[in-house]
Design a protein around this motif. Sequence first.
Motif, mmCIF file in Angstrom:
data_model
loop_
_atom_site.group_PDB
_atom_site.id
_atom_site.type_symbol
_atom_site.label_atom_id
_atom_site.label_comp_id
_atom_site.label_asym_id
_atom_site.label_seq_id
_atom_site.Cartn_x
_atom_site.Cartn_y
_atom_site.Cartn_z
ATOM 1 N N THR A 5 0.946 -1.248 -0.083
ATOM 2 C CA THR A 5 0.391 -0.573 -0.238
ATOM 3 C C THR A 5 1.039 1.093 -0.118
ATOM 4 O O THR A 5 0.391 2.486 -0.261
ATOM 5 C CB THR A 5 -0.718 -0.038 1.172
ATOM 6 N N GLU A 6 1.766 1.289 0.795
ATOM 7 C CA GLU A 6 2.863 1.990 0.585
ATOM 8 C C GLU A 6 3.219 2.814 -0.601
ATOM 9 O O GLU A 6 3.193 3.495 -1.152
ATOM 10 C CB GLU A 6 3.682 2.175 1.700
ATOM 11 N N GLN A 8 1.941 2.660 -3.709
ATOM 12 C CA GLN A 8 0.249 3.260 -4.171
ATOM 13 C C GLN A 8 -0.131 4.273 -3.711
ATOM 14 O O GLN A 8 -0.231 5.422 -3.783
ATOM 15 C CB GLN A 8 -0.754 1.675 -3.437
ATOM 16 N N ASN A 9 0.545 5.252 -2.090
ATOM 17 C CA ASN A 9 -0.338 6.121 -1.453
ATOM 18 C C ASN A 9 0.414 7.000 -2.231
ATOM 19 O O ASN A 9 0.555 8.281 -2.159
ATOM 20 C CB ASN A 9 0.167 5.948 -0.702
ATOM 21 N N THR A 10 2.536 6.348 -2.089
ATOM 22 C CA THR A 10 3.362 7.447 -2.997
ATOM 23 C C THR A 10 2.898 7.672 -4.155
ATOM 24 O O THR A 10 2.263 9.025 -4.645
ATOM 25 C CB THR A 10 4.264 7.094 -2.906
ATOM 26 N N ASN A 12 -0.138 7.927 -5.290
ATOM 27 C CA ASN A 12 -1.801 8.466 -5.592
ATOM 28 C C ASN A 12 -1.795 9.964 -4.882
ATOM 29 O O ASN A 12 -1.689 11.247 -5.328
ATOM 30 C CB ASN A 12 -2.673 7.684 -4.620
ATOM 31 N N ASN A 13 -0.762 10.378 -3.911
ATOM 32 C CA ASN A 13 -0.430 11.965 -3.926
ATOM 33 C C ASN A 13 0.566 11.775 -4.367
ATOM 34 O O ASN A 13 0.289 13.902 -4.838
ATOM 35 C CB ASN A 13 1.051 11.043 -2.944
#
Lengths: 53, 194
Positions: A5-6, A8-10, A12-13
């Motif tokens: 998920t990390e 992916q979050n990066t 997305n950000n």
Amino acid sequence: MKETTEPQNTSNNASKDAQLAAVIASSVIAVGFVIYWTIQIQDMREMLALAYG
Amino acid sequence: MSSRMLPSYTRSVAVIATIGLCLGFAFSNARLDTYSALLPLFEWMETTPFGVIGKTWGAVFATVQAVHLLAMAVLGGAILVSDGRLLSVIFTDVPQRQVQDACHRLFVWSLLLSIITGVFMACGVAIKVYYLNVFWYKMLALTVGVVFVFFVRRPLLRHDIENLNPWVLRMVAVASLMIWFSVAATGRWIGFSG
């Protein structure tokens, strides 16, 4: 779980940041475009009015 | 909180800071000081071999101008196709990524060619264009266009285009068309001035 998920979050950000930057830059360009061409067209109309009445 | 938030919005912060700096420059004495400081550069440009060739041999100037216009036509085509695809007006049956990558390659080469030929042409008429307001508007529009493409548009399109907000893509396409229309129109205006 965290490892998947990390990134992916990066991503997305980064995508959100790129989109926000694009919205800001596009808005400023659109405003500048309208101001510049409105002034140019007004100036041209005034010159034409001076030349031909 | 702020230290965690700021790195994720670096590009947006950079865009706002750049706009602020440009506005500060435009509404301060720095603009006039820079304009005055550039006169010796333009005087020197006319004395360079490019300037001498441009002024002496009209045929060379005309040939370079023809290449410049062809490069601008290719550049305009690349922009129209890529922005038309972003607006979902043309080439809707071709994947976004394929159209954007092909157009960007074409854009980069035509931009390089038009800048090289443009510098040669400017050398031939350097003093004339220095005193033309519209020349500076063209340079401003060109700079904004190049910065917009390489620091805003291209980084945005590197992400998965299908997952981006379609309204953001439309805004980018319209802004891109506006800025490059201004580059072309002010460029043509230089030809009619003086």
